[in-house]
Design a protein around this motif. Structure first.
Motif, PDB file in Angstrom:
ATOM      1  N   GLU A 118       0.828  -1.207   0.000  1.00  0.00           N
ATOM      2  CA  GLU A 118       0.000   0.000   0.000  1.00  0.00           C
ATOM      3  C   GLU A 118       0.868   1.265   0.000  1.00  0.00           C
ATOM      4  O   GLU A 118       2.057   1.240   0.336  1.00  0.00           O
ATOM      5  CB  GLU A 118      -0.915   0.005   1.222  1.00  0.00           C
ATOM      6  N   ASN A 119       0.214   2.366  -0.330  1.00  0.00           N
ATOM      7  CA  ASN A 119       0.818   3.705  -0.256  1.00  0.00           C
ATOM      8  C   ASN A 119       2.125   3.786  -1.045  1.00  0.00           C
ATOM      9  O   ASN A 119       3.152   4.254  -0.546  1.00  0.00           O
ATOM     10  CB  ASN A 119       1.051   4.109   1.202  1.00  0.00           C
ATOM     11  N   VAL A 120       2.080   3.281  -2.277  1.00  0.00           N
ATOM     12  CA  VAL A 120       3.277   3.309  -3.126  1.00  0.00           C
ATOM     13  C   VAL A 120       3.356   4.660  -3.832  1.00  0.00           C
ATOM     14  O   VAL A 120       2.376   5.143  -4.414  1.00  0.00           O
ATOM     15  CB  VAL A 120       3.216   2.178  -4.165  1.00  0.00           C
ATOM     16  N   ILE A 121       4.530   5.281  -3.763  1.00  0.00           N
ATOM     17  CA  ILE A 121       4.736   6.577  -4.420  1.00  0.00           C
ATOM     18  C   ILE A 121       5.622   6.426  -5.651  1.00  0.00           C
ATOM     19  O   ILE A 121       5.320   6.963  -6.721  1.00  0.00           O
ATOM     20  CB  ILE A 121       5.360   7.585  -3.429  1.00  0.00           C
ATOM     21  N   HIS A 122       6.723   5.670  -5.507  1.00  0.00           N
ATOM     22  CA  HIS A 122       7.659   5.495  -6.615  1.00  0.00           C
ATOM     23  C   HIS A 122       7.858   4.004  -6.877  1.00  0.00           C
ATOM     24  O   HIS A 122       7.772   3.184  -5.951  1.00  0.00           O
ATOM     25  CB  HIS A 122       9.022   6.135  -6.294  1.00  0.00           C
ATOM     26  N   ASN A 123       8.158   3.682  -8.141  1.00  0.00           N
ATOM     27  CA  ASN A 123       8.456   2.293  -8.473  1.00  0.00           C
ATOM     28  C   ASN A 123       9.706   1.795  -7.768  1.00  0.00           C
ATOM     29  O   ASN A 123       9.883   0.593  -7.567  1.00  0.00           O
ATOM     30  CB  ASN A 123       8.618   2.138  -9.983  1.00  0.00           C
ATOM     31  N   GLU A 124      10.601   2.725  -7.415  1.00  0.00           N
ATOM     32  CA  GLU A 124      11.812   2.315  -6.712  1.00  0.00           C
ATOM     33  C   GLU A 124      11.481   1.646  -5.373  1.00  0.00           C
ATOM     34  O   GLU A 124      12.180   0.721  -4.934  1.00  0.00           O
ATOM     35  CB  GLU A 124      12.726   3.519  -6.473  1.00  0.00           C
ATOM     36  N   GLN A 125      10.412   2.116  -4.733  1.00  0.00           N
ATOM     37  CA  GLN A 125       9.995   1.482  -3.476  1.00  0.00           C
ATOM     38  C   GLN A 125       9.621   0.016  -3.724  1.00  0.00           C
ATOM     39  O   GLN A 125       9.992  -0.874  -2.939  1.00  0.00           O
ATOM     40  CB  GLN A 125       8.778   2.213  -2.889  1.00  0.00           C
ATOM     41  N   ILE A 126       8.887  -0.223  -4.802  1.00  0.00           N
ATOM     42  CA  ILE A 126       8.459  -1.589  -5.117  1.00  0.00           C
ATOM     43  C   ILE A 126       9.671  -2.452  -5.441  1.00  0.00           C
ATOM     44  O   ILE A 126       9.789  -3.591  -4.976  1.00  0.00           O
ATOM     45  CB  ILE A 126       7.480  -1.571  -6.310  1.00  0.00           C
ATOM     46  N   ILE A 127      10.593  -1.901  -6.219  1.00  0.00           N
ATOM     47  CA  ILE A 127      11.778  -2.669  -6.621  1.00  0.00           C
ATOM     48  C   ILE A 127      12.600  -3.058  -5.401  1.00  0.00           C
ATOM     49  O   ILE A 127      13.117  -4.185  -5.308  1.00  0.00           O
ATOM     50  CB  ILE A 127      12.616  -1.860  -7.627  1.00  0.00           C
ATOM     51  N   GLN A 128      12.741  -2.151  -4.447  1.00  0.00           N
ATOM     52  CA  GLN A 128      13.494  -2.465  -3.230  1.00  0.00           C
ATOM     53  C   GLN A 128      12.860  -3.646  -2.492  1.00  0.00           C
ATOM     54  O   GLN A 128      13.560  -4.569  -2.044  1.00  0.00           O
ATOM     55  CB  GLN A 128      13.556  -1.239  -2.316  1.00  0.00           C
ATOM     56  N   VAL A 129      11.533  -3.607  -2.360  1.00  0.00           N
ATOM     57  CA  VAL A 129      10.851  -4.702  -1.652  1.00  0.00           C
ATOM     58  C   VAL A 129      10.985  -6.001  -2.438  1.00  0.00           C
ATOM     59  O   VAL A 129      11.272  -7.070  -1.869  1.00  0.00           O
ATOM     60  CB  VAL A 129       9.366  -4.350  -1.436  1.00  0.00           C
ATOM     61  N   VAL A 130      10.797  -5.941  -3.760  1.00  0.00           N
ATOM     62  CA  VAL A 130      10.842  -7.141  -4.584  1.00  0.00           C
ATOM     63  C   VAL A 130      12.229  -7.767  -4.550  1.00  0.00           C
ATOM     64  O   VAL A 130      12.377  -9.001  -4.405  1.00  0.00           O
ATOM     65  CB  VAL A 130      10.433  -6.808  -6.029  1.00  0.00           C
ATOM     66  N   GLU A 131      13.267  -6.955  -4.655  1.00  0.00           N
ATOM     67  CA  GLU A 131      14.629  -7.504  -4.617  1.00  0.00           C
ATOM     68  C   GLU A 131      14.944  -8.095  -3.256  1.00  0.00           C
ATOM     69  O   GLU A 131      15.665  -9.101  -3.153  1.00  0.00           O
ATOM     70  CB  GLU A 131      15.635  -6.407  -4.983  1.00  0.00           C
ATOM     71  N   ARG A 132      14.413  -7.454  -2.215  1.00  0.00           N
ATOM     72  CA  ARG A 132      14.604  -8.011  -0.868  1.00  0.00           C
ATOM     73  C   ARG A 132      13.905  -9.365  -0.742  1.00  0.00           C
ATOM     74  O   ARG A 132      14.431 -10.309  -0.129  1.00  0.00           O
ATOM     75  CB  ARG A 132      14.056  -7.014   0.162  1.00  0.00           C
ATOM     76  N   ILE A 133      12.721  -9.487  -1.338  1.00  0.00           N
ATOM     77  CA  ILE A 133      11.995 -10.756  -1.297  1.00  0.00           C
ATOM     78  C   ILE A 133      12.732 -11.828  -2.092  1.00  0.00           C
ATOM     79  O   ILE A 133      12.886 -12.972  -1.632  1.00  0.00           O
ATOM     80  CB  ILE A 133      10.554 -10.559  -1.835  1.00  0.00           C
ATOM     81  N   LEU A 134      13.205 -11.482  -3.281  1.00  0.00           N
ATOM     82  CA  LEU A 134      13.928 -12.460  -4.096  1.00  0.00           C
ATOM     83  C   LEU A 134      15.182 -12.949  -3.391  1.00  0.00           C
ATOM     84  O   LEU A 134      15.519 -14.143  -3.439  1.00  0.00           O
ATOM     85  CB  LEU A 134      14.286 -11.851  -5.447  1.00  0.00           C
ATOM     86  N   LEU A 135      15.874 -12.036  -2.737  1.00  0.00           N
ATOM     87  CA  LEU A 135      17.085 -12.411  -2.009  1.00  0.00           C
ATOM     88  C   LEU A 135      16.759 -13.349  -0.865  1.00  0.00           C
ATOM     89  O   LEU A 135      17.456 -14.342  -0.635  1.00  0.00           O
ATOM     90  CB  LEU A 135      17.785 -11.149  -1.486  1.00  0.00           C
TER      91      LEU A 135
END
Length: 841
Positions: free
Chosen positions: A495-512
């Protein structure tokens, strides 16, 4: 005799017997007496069995008419008059015994319809008829006696019949003593009547009233009819013997009729009052012992009664509540709440309201209550009371919450399930649209999970999923939502996403986090994840479309090599020509529509260059999508179980095709068929292989079955048994993709194998990667020590072929020799390949 006809025979005999009794008490030369039992019997039969009962009475009516007058038409006329009167009484009487009870209102209708309306009419007709056919004139006394006889017949027999059927239980326990007393009193009264003195007879007649009153209150309608019948027989006997005059007889009959009708009224009234009292006592017991709280108020909502459960639930004593206004209708700050207004409205309109309310115990503790209220009205339809029944709803509320949690959460991981996700997604959509905020939906599918689940078992797979769920929750914020849709599919709402960079940070953290090693029991496991991302409102504004777009993006991530992520884009729909669901539906018809094809990858002997065998490969020729790769549809077939019939078809088609080639003179030494995990079951696999060999006629030693190394090693005991059974059939067994399943050498040496196939991942690095060269050489040496054949997959260059040949590898397959070929192309290739290879070598 059937039960349905037996009752009609009983009625016919009873009616005939009543006619004989009536005639026996008829004075000679007359047509009327105080006794007329036939009418009561006929009407009772009609009430119990309907209009068809009149047919049973016809023989008895004719017999009675012939006794009165041997003239046939006179006898028939009398019979018709008697039966017509019975039908008239029956038609005037409503079916007042439909519920099996004879009530006070029924006795009123019996009196009006029988003795008054019908009997006065038919007595007049009958008197007129008799005067027409008889030589002597009839007096008014004869008319009255006939009417009273008919009335007493109805009043005695009809209530008695229904009392015998339904009221036997109302007799008191000491009924034998009371019946003896009754007989004594009746016998004494009859003696007085037989004396023939008017004064004594009159005293006996007045004795009937207290006698009937006592009988009504103690023994009921059965005794009333018995007393009346005895008295009627006594009066009839006196009339026959001319002890009493017709005038005196009519007086006695009239008194008997009044006394009997009074007794009938009193009996019905007493019984109804007694049952009402019993019902009131039962209601009182229910009121006292009910587990629900019960509250009774007057029309002004003043409490007038409560039960013990009310005290137990609320903590308020009855003495504290009596006289106070029920808080159900108590005004807060001078006005009713919306709920109270709705309650009153429904109570006035339909008389009932039911629902959940918030109540308070003594001391201020709140609890949920389920309340049911009803309005009680009087005969003028005015509300006189309110009845409220309520129960403590706490336990049920907790149960509902638990059920709701189970319905919306995954039992294995504790995450939201598909249903819970849809509700959460709906709420997030509402918040996002209201506040104009964006959010991201992540669709996560684990890579290689199915292989682990199928080879190591569901227990290991379940434990792995639990760890995955924990890692997902540990890498998102607390207000973000994590759900498991089923299998190895997970979803994350950011929720409350402002920039795609926020999503990428979470996604890369999940993949790792997903890519780290998993220690499940004694197993060290590795899985990764493919993630598809769709954005609100950029990609879609509806929940279903967001889910679909994220799913498409996830498949795109898998196509790009897995262990990565992809944002959804519009052009993905163009590339994704058929969705997963449509592909699955189409696959279900692929077999019957003959869309599946077998292609063949040639295998060559590295020393001689001759054809050493064929590996059978499946392709799907879709009429719209063209040739579909097995990497697209085989995982779907594995998931939904279609791989079993598909695998059976592949096995049969391959055996039959190769046998036809061999019969045509083509040299095909071996055909290799890959087996699915779902096929690798003892009864299923052996049955499929046996039938395929029998139907095709292919020698068993020509067929080679390929299974993956990981499948065998993780189900070693079952695998050894199945492999031994296959070897007994004469077929050969190969391990496919050898080197990727971390085999135990101590287990490998005990397996009944024929061939090891080196996985292409170790071939493609040759000769540049020294490690791949060493691994391939080690596998070749190991195979030779174990006496196994070796086939190298994915040979694409001459350098790879030469190094493998120098190592001592026996066979190879790959694009260096040939791509997979259709059956027609392979036939042409078989003709020319030997000449071409002989020139090279």
């Amino acid at each position: 005799m059937s039960q349905s006809y037996r009752k009609y025979y009983v009625l016919a005999l009873t009616y005939l017997l009543a006619g004989l009794i009536d005639y026996s008490l008829l004075p000679k030369g007359t047509w009327f007496s105080p006794l007329n039992l036939q009418l009561g019997i006929a009407v009772a039969g009609l009430l119990l069995m309907g209009p068809k009962a009149i047919l049973s009475c016809i023989p008895g009516a004719i017999a009675y008419g012939l006794e009165l007058d041997p003239t046939l038409w006179v006898a028939a006329s009398m019979a018709a008059l008697n039966l017509t009167q019975a039908l008239c009484v029956f038609s005037l009487l409503p079916l007042f015994v439909a519920d099996g009870e004879f009530k006070i209102n029924d006795s009123h209708r019996l009196l009006l319809s029988g003795p008054i309306y019908s009997n006065i009419l038919f007595a007049s007709i009958l008197i007129s008829f008799v005067q027409f056919v008889a030589p002597q004139p009839l007096l008014m006394q004869n008319w009255l006696m006939l009417w009273l006889a008919q009335s007493l017949s109805l009043l005695i027999i009809i209530p008695a019949v229904f009392a015998v059927m339904n009221d036997k239980e109302l007799l008191t326990p000491n009924w034998i003593i009371e019946l003896t007393l009754l007989i004594t009193v009746v016998a004494g009264g009859s003696i007085l009547l037989f004396q023939g003195h008017n004064m004594y007879a009159l005293e006996a007649a007045y004795l009937m009233f207290p006698l009937f009153i006592w009988s009504s209150l103690r023994l009921g309608q059965i005794a009333n009819s018995a007393i009346a019948l005895v008295i009627l027989l006594s009066v009839s006997s006196q009339y026959i013997s001319e002890t009493n005059s017709i005038v005196h007889t009519v007086r006695l009959l009239f008194l008997l009729a009044i006394a009997l009708q009074t007794a009938i009224f009193l009996t019905a009234s007493h019984r109804e009052n007694q049952r009402a009292m019993n019902a009131a006592r039962l209601a009182g017991k229910i009121f006292q012992h009910a587990s629900e709280g019960i509250l009774l108020t007057d029309a002004n909502a003043k409490i007038i009664a409560t039960n013990p459960a009310f005290e137990k639930i609320t903590g308020f004593q009855t003495r504290d509540a009596i006289g106070k206004t029920s808080r159900i209708f108590g005004r807060q700050q001078g006005q009713l709440s919306v709920l109270q207004a709705d309650q009153l409205t429904r109570l006035h309109q339909i008389g009932h309201w039911e629902g959940e309310v918030q109540d308070w115990r003594k001391g201020g503790g709140a609890y949920p209550a389920w309340l049911s209220m009803s309005a009680v009205r009087d005969e003028y339809h005015q509300i006189t009371n309110y009845v409220a029944v309520f129960s403590d709803y706490t336990a049920r509320k907790e149960t509902e919450q638990k059920m709701r949690h189970l319905a919306q959460h995954d039992a294995l991981t504790g995450l939201l399930n598909r249903s819970g996700l849809h509700e959460a997604l709906g709420q997030i959509l509402t918040r996002a649209s209201t506040k104009c905020r964006a959010f991201a939906l992540l669709f996560i599918d684990l890579d290689r999970f199915k292989t682990i689940n199928d080879t190591l078992g569901h227990d290991v797979g379940d434990e792995l999923l639990k760890v995955v769920a924990q890692r997902l929750q540990g890498n998102v914020k607390q207000h973000d939502t994590v759900a498991r849709l089923g299998g190895d599919e997970f979803t994350v709402l950011l929720e409350n996403v402002i920039h795609n960079e926020q999503i990428i940070q979470v996604v890369e953290r999940i993949l790792l986090a997903l890519g780290e090693v998993y220690q499940v029991g004694e197993h060290e496991l590795f899985v990764t994840g493919s993630i598809g991302i769709s954005l609100y409102p950029h990609d879609a504004g509806q929940a279903a479309q967001l889910m679909k777009n994220a799913d498409i993006a996830m498949y795109r991530a898998k196509e790009l090599g897995k262990n990565t992520y992809q944002f959804y884009s519009v052009d993905m729909n163009m590339a994704h020509q058929m969705s997963h669901l449509n592909l699955e539906n189409a696959l279900r018809f692929a077999l019957e529509r003959q869309q599946l094809q077998l292609w063949y990858q040639p295998q060559f002997d590295l020393m001689t260059g001759q054809l050493a065998g064929l590996e059978c490969l499946i392709r799907w020729q879709h009429p719209q999508l063209g040739l579909i790769s097995p990497s697209e549809f085989i995982p779907i077939a594995e998931e939904n179980g279609l791989i079993v019939p598909i695998g059976d078809w592949v096995l049969n088609e391959a055996c039959q095709r190769v046998q036809r080639w061999r019969q045509q003179g083509f040299a095909v030494p071996r055909i290799a068929v890959n087996l699915s995990v779902r096929q690798f079951r003892p009864d299923l696999l052996l049955n499929q292989v046996t039938k395929a060999l029998q139907n095709s006629g292919l020698p068993a030693e020509v067929l080679e079955l390929e299974v993956t190394e990981s499948l065998i090693m993780t189900r070693i005991n079952e695998a050894v048994a199945i492999l031994h059974q296959l070897k007994q059939l004469g077929v050969k067994v190969a391990i496919d993709d050898f080197g990727t399943g971390y085999s135990s050498l101590s287990q490998l040496k005990n397996l009944p194998l024929d061939t090891l196939k080196i996985d292409r991942s170790f071939i493609e690095g040759i000769p540049e990667q020294a490690d791949d060269v060493v691994i391939a050489e080690t596998i070749v040496i190991l195979a030779k020590k174990l006496g196994l054949n070796v086939v190298a997959e994915g040979v694409e260059t001459q350098a790879q072929m030469q190094i493998l040949r120098d190592m001592g590898c026996a066979c190879a397959q790959g694009y260096f020799y040939s791509k997979p070929l259709s059956a027609l192309d392979l036939e042409a290739h078989l003709v020319h390949s030997a000449k071409q290879l002989s020139g090279v070598y």
